[in-house]
Design a protein around this motif. Structure first.
Motif, PDB file in Angstrom:
ATOM      1  N   ALA A  29       0.836  -1.205   0.000  1.00 43.32           N
ATOM      2  CA  ALA A  29       0.000   0.000   0.000  1.00 43.32           C
ATOM      3  C   ALA A  29       0.873   1.258   0.000  1.00 43.32           C
ATOM      4  O   ALA A  29       0.585   2.226  -0.712  1.00 43.32           O
ATOM      5  N   LEU A  30       1.962   1.233   0.775  1.00 41.66           N
ATOM      6  CA  LEU A  30       2.883   2.369   0.784  1.00 41.66           C
ATOM      7  C   LEU A  30       3.520   2.570  -0.587  1.00 41.66           C
ATOM      8  O   LEU A  30       3.730   3.699  -1.028  1.00 41.66           O
ATOM      9  N   GLU A  31       3.833   1.477  -1.244  1.00 45.45           N
ATOM     10  CA  GLU A  31       4.428   1.566  -2.572  1.00 45.45           C
ATOM     11  C   GLU A  31       3.483   2.275  -3.541  1.00 45.45           C
ATOM     12  O   GLU A  31       3.910   3.105  -4.346  1.00 45.45           O
ATOM     13  N   SER A  32       2.202   1.986  -3.429  1.00 48.27           N
ATOM     14  CA  SER A  32       1.212   2.669  -4.273  1.00 48.27           C
ATOM     15  C   SER A  32       1.196   4.158  -3.979  1.00 48.27           C
ATOM     16  O   SER A  32       1.123   4.987  -4.900  1.00 48.27           O
ATOM     17  N   LYS A  39       4.541  11.113  -9.091  1.00 46.54           N
ATOM     18  CA  LYS A  39       3.906  11.867 -10.180  1.00 46.54           C
ATOM     19  C   LYS A  39       4.087  13.368  -9.996  1.00 46.54           C
ATOM     20  O   LYS A  39       4.057  14.116 -10.962  1.00 46.54           O
ATOM     21  N   SER A  40       4.279  13.790  -8.757  1.00 41.29           N
ATOM     22  CA  SER A  40       4.503  15.219  -8.495  1.00 41.29           C
ATOM     23  C   SER A  40       5.991  15.509  -8.307  1.00 41.29           C
ATOM     24  O   SER A  40       6.374  16.490  -7.690  1.00 41.29           O
ATOM     25  N   GLY A  58       9.458   2.717  -2.532  1.00 38.52           N
ATOM     26  CA  GLY A  58       9.540   4.134  -2.862  1.00 38.52           C
ATOM     27  C   GLY A  58       9.802   4.325  -4.338  1.00 38.52           C
ATOM     28  O   GLY A  58       9.671   3.402  -5.139  1.00 38.52           O
ATOM     29  N   THR A  59      10.212   5.545  -4.668  1.00 33.66           N
ATOM     30  CA  THR A  59      10.555   5.836  -6.050  1.00 33.66           C
ATOM     31  C   THR A  59      11.862   5.127  -6.379  1.00 33.66           C
ATOM     32  O   THR A  59      12.592   4.696  -5.479  1.00 33.66           O
ATOM     33  N   GLU A  60      12.157   5.036  -7.644  1.00 31.18           N
ATOM     34  CA  GLU A  60      13.378   4.335  -8.059  1.00 31.18           C
ATOM     35  C   GLU A  60      14.614   4.952  -7.410  1.00 31.18           C
ATOM     36  O   GLU A  60      15.462   4.241  -6.870  1.00 31.18           O
ATOM     37  N   ARG A  61      14.705   6.266  -7.417  1.00 34.42           N
ATOM     38  CA  ARG A  61      15.866   6.937  -6.819  1.00 34.42           C
ATOM     39  C   ARG A  61      15.879   6.792  -5.297  1.00 34.42           C
ATOM     40  O   ARG A  61      16.933   6.626  -4.694  1.00 34.42           O
ATOM     41  N   GLY A  62      14.711   6.855  -4.684  1.00 31.23           N
ATOM     42  CA  GLY A  62      14.629   6.688  -3.236  1.00 31.23           C
ATOM     43  C   GLY A  62      15.075   5.309  -2.797  1.00 31.23           C
ATOM     44  O   GLY A  62      15.854   5.141  -1.863  1.00 31.23           O
TER      45      GLY A  62
END
Length: 91
Positions: A29-32, A39-40, A58-62
């Protein structure tokens, strides 16, 4: 009427397995949520610790940042294990 008994260790294993499944579900759920934040143009990493398992989403960079910092992950685990033991009065 027949009765069956289950060894205590089996019950504990089932409980741990169920908890691990809950952690995995919540991290999904956190990944979603992280995908929506991305997106922002936000960079996000979320870490969860369950026993000796470290979950990172997380995001790819995170994720790349957290995954590249094993020392950070170890410190995070050590910190939370210490807090858990203190809250139980074990330390």
């Amino acid at each position: 009427m027949a009765q069956t008994t289950t060894p205590a260790t089996s019950i504990r294993d089932e409980d741990c397995s169920e908890r691990r499944m809950v952690v995995t579900f919540l991290m999904s759920a956190l990944e979603s949520m992280c995908k929506e934040l991305a997106k922002s143009k936000a960079e996000v990493a979320c870490i969860a610790v369950y026993d000796t398992d470290v979950f990172v989403v997380g995001t790819e960079r995170g994720r790349a940042f957290v995954n590249s910092r094993k020392d950070f992950q170890k410190d995070f685990v050590k910190y939370w294990k210490g807090r858990r033991w203190r809250s139980r009065g074990e330390v």
